[in-house]
Structure formats: structure tokens, C-alpha cells
Design an enzyme around this catalytic site. Structure first.
Site, PDB file in Angstrom:
ATOM      1  N   ARG A 269     -15.864   3.513   3.095  1.00 26.89           N
ATOM      2  CA  ARG A 269     -16.658   4.638   3.564  1.00 26.89           C
ATOM      3  C   ARG A 269     -15.752   5.811   3.888  1.00 26.89           C
ATOM      4  O   ARG A 269     -16.035   6.945   3.535  1.00 26.89           O
ATOM      5  CB  ARG A 269     -17.433   4.241   4.840  1.00 26.89           C
ATOM      6  CG  ARG A 269     -18.388   5.318   5.299  1.00 26.89           C
ATOM      7  CD  ARG A 269     -18.782   5.156   6.749  1.00 26.89           C
ATOM      8  NE  ARG A 269     -17.671   5.460   7.669  1.00 26.89           N
ATOM      9  CZ  ARG A 269     -17.746   5.409   8.973  1.00 26.89           C
ATOM     10  NH1 ARG A 269     -18.881   5.047   9.543  1.00 26.89           N
ATOM     11  NH2 ARG A 269     -16.707   5.694   9.735  1.00 26.89           N
ATOM     12  N   GLY A 270     -14.613   5.513   4.561  1.00 30.01           N
ATOM     13  CA  GLY A 270     -13.700   6.575   4.994  1.00 30.01           C
ATOM     14  C   GLY A 270     -14.010   6.997   6.426  1.00 30.01           C
ATOM     15  O   GLY A 270     -15.071   6.689   6.976  1.00 30.01           O
ATOM     16  N   ASP A 271     -13.051   7.693   7.025  1.00 34.05           N
ATOM     17  CA  ASP A 271     -13.198   8.185   8.405  1.00 34.05           C
ATOM     18  C   ASP A 271     -13.818   9.566   8.411  1.00 34.05           C
ATOM     19  O   ASP A 271     -13.680  10.306   7.445  1.00 34.05           O
ATOM     20  CB  ASP A 271     -11.821   8.249   9.076  1.00 34.05           C
ATOM     21  CG  ASP A 271     -11.369   6.881   9.532  1.00 34.05           C
ATOM     22  OD1 ASP A 271     -12.225   6.108  10.009  1.00 34.05           O
ATOM     23  OD2 ASP A 271     -10.173   6.593   9.411  1.00 34.05           O
TER      24      ASP A 271
ATOM     25  N   ALA B  52     -19.950   1.780   3.191  1.00 38.43           N
ATOM     26  CA  ALA B  52     -19.197   1.245   2.052  1.00 38.43           C
ATOM     27  C   ALA B  52     -20.067   0.273   1.244  1.00 38.43           C
ATOM     28  O   ALA B  52     -19.929   0.184   0.026  1.00 38.43           O
ATOM     29  CB  ALA B  52     -17.936   0.558   2.558  1.00 38.43           C
TER      30      ALA B  52
ATOM     31  N   GLN C 133       6.277   4.553  16.029  1.00 39.58           N
ATOM     32  CA  GLN C 133       5.430   4.227  14.884  1.00 39.58           C
ATOM     33  C   GLN C 133       4.128   3.545  15.350  1.00 39.58           C
ATOM     34  O   GLN C 133       3.040   3.879  14.901  1.00 39.58           O
ATOM     35  CB  GLN C 133       6.208   3.304  13.947  1.00 39.58           C
ATOM     36  CG  GLN C 133       5.448   2.936  12.700  1.00 39.58           C
ATOM     37  CD  GLN C 133       6.074   1.751  12.000  1.00 39.58           C
ATOM     38  OE1 GLN C 133       6.457   0.767  12.635  1.00 39.58           O
ATOM     39  NE2 GLN C 133       6.187   1.847  10.689  1.00 39.58           N
TER      40      GLN C 133
ATOM     41  N   GLU D  31       0.842  -1.206   0.000  1.00 39.39           N
ATOM     42  CA  GLU D  31       0.000   0.000   0.000  1.00 39.39           C
ATOM     43  C   GLU D  31       0.874   1.252   0.000  1.00 39.39           C
ATOM     44  O   GLU D  31       1.825   1.346   0.770  1.00 39.39           O
ATOM     45  CB  GLU D  31      -0.902   0.001   1.235  1.00 39.39           C
ATOM     46  CG  GLU D  31      -1.844   1.194   1.263  1.00 39.39           C
ATOM     47  CD  GLU D  31      -2.783   1.153   2.452  1.00 39.39           C
ATOM     48  OE1 GLU D  31      -3.725   0.348   2.440  1.00 39.39           O
ATOM     49  OE2 GLU D  31      -2.544   1.918   3.409  1.00 39.39           O
TER      50      GLU D  31
ATOM     51  N   THR E  83      -3.930   4.837  -1.222  1.00 35.70           N
ATOM     52  CA  THR E  83      -4.996   5.331  -0.345  1.00 35.70           C
ATOM     53  C   THR E  83      -5.510   6.695  -0.837  1.00 35.70           C
ATOM     54  O   THR E  83      -4.873   7.346  -1.666  1.00 35.70           O
ATOM     55  CB  THR E  83      -4.506   5.507   1.107  1.00 35.70           C
ATOM     56  OG1 THR E  83      -3.537   6.539   1.127  1.00 35.70           O
ATOM     57  CG2 THR E  83      -3.925   4.228   1.648  1.00 35.70           C
TER      58      THR E  83
HETATM   59  P1  FAD Z   1     -18.053   0.535   6.428  1.00 33.84           P
HETATM   60  O1  FAD Z   1     -17.869  -0.833   5.899  1.00 33.84           O
HETATM   61  O2  FAD Z   1     -19.165   1.351   5.871  1.00 33.84           O
HETATM   62  O3  FAD Z   1     -18.218   0.405   8.005  1.00 33.84           O
HETATM   63  C1  FAD Z   1     -18.135   1.554   8.856  1.00 33.84           C
HETATM   64  C2  FAD Z   1     -18.856   1.254  10.163  1.00 33.84           C
HETATM   65  O4  FAD Z   1     -20.265   1.217   9.920  1.00 33.84           O
HETATM   66  C3  FAD Z   1     -18.516  -0.107  10.764  1.00 33.84           C
HETATM   67  O5  FAD Z   1     -18.521   0.042  12.159  1.00 33.84           O
HETATM   68  C4  FAD Z   1     -19.640  -1.020  10.318  1.00 33.84           C
HETATM   69  O6  FAD Z   1     -19.839  -2.101  11.195  1.00 33.84           O
HETATM   70  C5  FAD Z   1     -20.826  -0.019  10.319  1.00 33.84           C
HETATM   71  N1  FAD Z   1     -21.868  -0.345   9.348  1.00 33.84           N
HETATM   72  C6  FAD Z   1     -21.721  -0.736   8.070  1.00 33.84           C
HETATM   73  N2  FAD Z   1     -22.926  -0.899   7.470  1.00 33.84           N
HETATM   74  C7  FAD Z   1     -23.861  -0.575   8.397  1.00 33.84           C
HETATM   75  C8  FAD Z   1     -25.297  -0.541   8.397  1.00 33.84           C
HETATM   76  N3  FAD Z   1     -25.988  -0.874   7.311  1.00 33.84           N
HETATM   77  N4  FAD Z   1     -25.932  -0.155   9.531  1.00 33.84           N
HETATM   78  C9  FAD Z   1     -25.233   0.198  10.650  1.00 33.84           C
HETATM   79  N5  FAD Z   1     -23.876   0.176  10.704  1.00 33.84           N
HETATM   80  C10 FAD Z   1     -23.198  -0.209   9.596  1.00 33.84           C
HETATM   81  N6  FAD Z   1      -9.567   5.387   4.981  1.00 33.84           N
HETATM   82  C11 FAD Z   1      -9.384   6.424   4.139  1.00 33.84           C
HETATM   83  O7  FAD Z   1      -9.847   7.538   4.416  1.00 33.84           O
HETATM   84  N7  FAD Z   1      -8.711   6.265   2.953  1.00 33.84           N
HETATM   85  C12 FAD Z   1      -8.186   5.074   2.577  1.00 33.84           C
HETATM   86  O8  FAD Z   1      -7.598   4.957   1.510  1.00 33.84           O
HETATM   87  C13 FAD Z   1      -8.357   3.945   3.446  1.00 33.84           C
HETATM   88  N8  FAD Z   1      -7.890   2.722   3.125  1.00 33.84           N
HETATM   89  C14 FAD Z   1      -8.123   1.655   3.955  1.00 33.84           C
HETATM   90  C15 FAD Z   1      -7.667   0.377   3.583  1.00 33.84           C
HETATM   91  C16 FAD Z   1      -7.872  -0.719   4.413  1.00 33.84           C
HETATM   92  C17 FAD Z   1      -7.379  -2.072   3.993  1.00 33.84           C
HETATM   93  C18 FAD Z   1      -8.537  -0.541   5.659  1.00 33.84           C
HETATM   94  C19 FAD Z   1      -8.733  -1.714   6.581  1.00 33.84           C
HETATM   95  C20 FAD Z   1      -9.008   0.717   6.036  1.00 33.84           C
HETATM   96  C21 FAD Z   1      -8.810   1.821   5.193  1.00 33.84           C
HETATM   97  N9  FAD Z   1      -9.277   3.092   5.529  1.00 33.84           N
HETATM   98  C22 FAD Z   1      -9.076   4.155   4.675  1.00 33.84           C
HETATM   99  C23 FAD Z   1      -9.977   3.326   6.809  1.00 33.84           C
HETATM  100  C24 FAD Z   1     -11.510   3.266   6.663  1.00 33.84           C
HETATM  101  O9  FAD Z   1     -11.966   4.250   5.764  1.00 33.84           O
HETATM  102  C25 FAD Z   1     -12.133   3.493   8.041  1.00 33.84           C
HETATM  103  O10 FAD Z   1     -11.843   2.413   8.887  1.00 33.84           O
HETATM  104  C26 FAD Z   1     -13.612   3.843   8.058  1.00 33.84           C
HETATM  105  O11 FAD Z   1     -13.948   4.268   9.375  1.00 33.84           O
HETATM  106  C27 FAD Z   1     -14.543   2.696   7.698  1.00 33.84           C
HETATM  107  O12 FAD Z   1     -14.532   2.426   6.367  1.00 33.84           O
HETATM  108  P2  FAD Z   1     -15.249   1.090   5.816  1.00 33.84           P
HETATM  109  O13 FAD Z   1     -15.155   1.126   4.356  1.00 33.84           O
HETATM  110  O14 FAD Z   1     -14.721  -0.106   6.515  1.00 33.84           O
HETATM  111  O15 FAD Z   1     -16.761   1.403   6.292  1.00 33.84           O
END
Ligand code: FAD
Length: 295
Positions: free
Chosen positions: A108-110, A128, A216, A18, A49
């Protein structure tokens, strides 16, 4: 080839790396050097990312194109839903596909810095899974990766709920899962077991951070949650004043993790190298990665 085609067709476990788009001149220099040197590792694919409001364009697309020009054959940009409408996101993924990219990591993102909760933008996606469903409908051939959390996503009430939502992403059309970093292998193996029991059958690529210092670890823990094994922490603390020793402790931990994961049948390892090549070329780690690839 797309990422999932590579995972399915590869005779050996995959190695992927990555990258993140640099934000300062010094970070750009570090990226240039790291990206050029890491071609020597010959990763099966690399990912890039994106930051808040990033979609697939801007720095993520620029860096993805740069990596391709360096010879990385399969480059997977990330895209997030933060601060972006459906229309803008559609435009950016259209552009990405027009530029020849065939795989994306859908997230989804933070929430933006300083905000506690994620708020979808007007006409944006909440989760997401909604982004995946949209991408799958619009681009049937696109390979889509999603994030998985062996130690649970911080916002999820419990692991069972988190796995249910992960399944929604896979049911919506995700091809594979890459995990958040973890330092205890058992959390990965248990996570995969929970996925399989829940009916999630896509490949689960373990995300690994070869640790190089206590600092780190502390920095990473400000934006992702993971447990640090007591023995690793104790050894790093004992070597606190000897950076080279700390690095050696962390890298040997990574070598053990990788060896055990591969023995346990993982489809490969996804390395969080933070744009640095030096870690991967540490001789023992490089030898371990070469063994993974059957070389
Ligand atoms: P989701 O899958 O949407 O989940 C987010 C939260 O919502 C979880 O707690 C889930 O349980 C909950 N949830 C999902 N669906 C529902 C529903 N229908 N009802 C109620 N709750 C629900 N961040 C960045 O900003 N840029 C990046 O490039 C990036 N790359 C990443 C790569 C990897 C491999 C990983 C593991 C993380 C990365 N992240 C990145 C971090 C990520 O964006 C965050 O962890 C973010 O908070 C959640 O994204 P997600 O896609 O997992 O969200």
C-alpha cells in the site's frame, strides 16, 4: 526464475538483499559501490523499494535494470498504491513485465511525509490486498510478495486484526511474505505461529537489519516500529563513543539472530543492508551467511 520458484526449489535457505533508489549524488556513489560489491554475496534475489507515487517505473525500474545488468539474476521491484491511479499502475506493471521482471512486492505504501493517514488516490487502491487481487487477475504468472509485521502494523488496532488483513493479501493471491525488521527472534516465531493458526501457509521470509549504530536504530525507528532488546541497547549505549565497537556489537547480534532463525527452519533471510556492502562482508557475518547457503 521467480522469487517463489527460488524459495520452493532451493536446497538451502535463501539470502536476499533489499536496495533502495539513491536520491543524491553521494547516495548514488554509495549505491554503485554497494551494488557492485554485493554481487560477491551471490544473493538468491534482490528487491528494490519505491517511494511515494513510485509505482514500478521511474527510479525503481532504473535501479532494477541496473542491478540486473550487474548480474543479479532475480530482481524484484516494489510497487505501492501511493498517489497513483489504477491506470497508471497498470501501465507501469505492464512495462515492468515487458522488461522481463517476473516478481513484484505489492504494498500500500505510507502516507506522504507530513500526512498522518493514507488516502487512496482517485481510482486508486485502498489496501495492498486490493492491489494484489488486481495484479493476480491481470498477471496470473506474476510472483507477488507482500509485507508482514511481526510487531503489528502501526495503524492496526491489534495483532489479530493485522493478521486478518494479512490473510486477505494471501487469499487475494500473494505468494510469500517478507517481514518488517525485528531484533527479537521470538516475535518472528510467534508471528509465524499466528499466521499458520490463521490459515496463512505461504513462506514468511524474515527481514533483518544488521545494526551498525545507535543513530541508525533511532533513524529507522522514525519510519518503522520495532522493539530494541534492552541488553542490545545497553551495550550499544556503553559503546556510544566507539563506532567500531558499536558495529561489532550490532553485527554479532545479527549473526546470532540469523543462526537461530535458520535453525528454527526459516526459508532464508532478507537483509536490509541500506545499499552498503561493508556490513555483509564483515568476516564473521559473511562466514555466517556462507554457512546459511551451505558453503
Ligand atoms: P496494507 O497491507 O494495506 O496494510 C496497511 C494497514 O491497513 C494495516 O494496518 C492493515 O492492518 C490495515 N488494513 C489492511 N486491509 C484492511 C481492510 N480491509 N480494512 C481495514 N484495515 C485494513 N513502503 C514504501 O513506500 N515503499 C517500499 O518499497 C516499501 N517496502 C516495504 C517492504 C517490506 C518488506 C515492508 C515490511 C514494508 C515496506 N514498506 C514500503 C512500508 C509499507 O508501505 C508501509 O508499512 C505501509 O504503511 C503499509 O503497507 P502494506 O502493504 O503493509 O499495507
Amino acid at each position: 526464475m521467480t522469487v517463489i520458484q527460488k524459495i520452493n526449489a532451493s536446497a538451502h535457505p535463501l539470502i536476499s538483499v533489499e536496495f533502495f533508489p539513491p536520491k543524491t549524488a553521494a547516495a548514488q556513489e554509495n549505491f554503485n559501490q554497494g551494488a557492485a560489491e554485493l554481487t560477491g554475496l551471490k544473493p538468491d534475489f534482490v528487491s528494490v523499494t519505491c517511494g511515494a507515487g513510485g509505482s514500478a517505473t521511474g527510479p525503481t525500474l532504473d535501479i532494477s535494470k541496473k542491478l540486473r545488468s550487474l548480474g543479479y539474476e532475480t530482481v524484484m521491484p516494489h510497487c505501492t498504491c501511493v498517489g497513483i491511479s489504477r491506470d497508471t499502475l497498470t501501465g507501469s506493471v505492464d512495462e515492468l513485465i515487458a522488461q522481463g521482471f517476473n516478481s513484484v512486492m505489492a504494498l500500500r505504501g505510507d502516507p506522504p511525509r507530513g500526512e498522518k493517514f493514507f488516502k487512496p488516490s482517485k481510482d486508486g487502491f485502498r489496501y495492498a490486498s486490493e492491489l494484489v487481487a488486481f495484479l493476480r487477475g491481470r498477471y496470473p504468472q506474476l510472483c507477488i510478495g507482500v509485507a508482514g509485521y511481526p510487531e503489528k502494523h502501526p495503524e492496526a488496532y491489534n495483532k489479530a486484526e493485522d493478521i486478518r488483513h494479512l490473510k486477505e493479501k494471501v487469499d487475494a493471491g500473494a505468494d510469500f511474505i517478507t517481514t518488517q525488521l525485528f531484533l527479537h527472534n521470538h516475535v518472528y516465531f510467534e508471528f509465524v505461529d499466528r499466521c499458520r493458526s490463521a490459515g496463512i501457509h505461504v513462506p514468511v521470509l524474515p527481514g533483518l537489519l544488521p545494526v551498525i549504530s545507535l543513530e541508525q536504530i533511532n533513524r529507522m525507528r522514525t519510519f518503522c516500529e520495532f522493539h530494541v532488546p534492552e541488553i542490545l541497547l545497553k551495550n550499544l549505549e556503553a559503546a556510544r563513543n566507539d563506532p567500531l565497537k558499536m558495529e561489532r556489537i550490532g553485527l554479532y547480534w545479527a549473526i546470532e539472530q540469523i543462526s537461530e532463525l535458520i535453525e528454527g527452519g526459516t526459508p532464508g533471510v532478507h537483509l536490509y543492508l541500506l545499499n552498503r556492502a561493508k556490513t555483509a562482508f564483515y568476516p564473521e557475518l559473511f562466514a555466517c551467511l556462507s554457512r546459511v547457503r551451505g558453503q
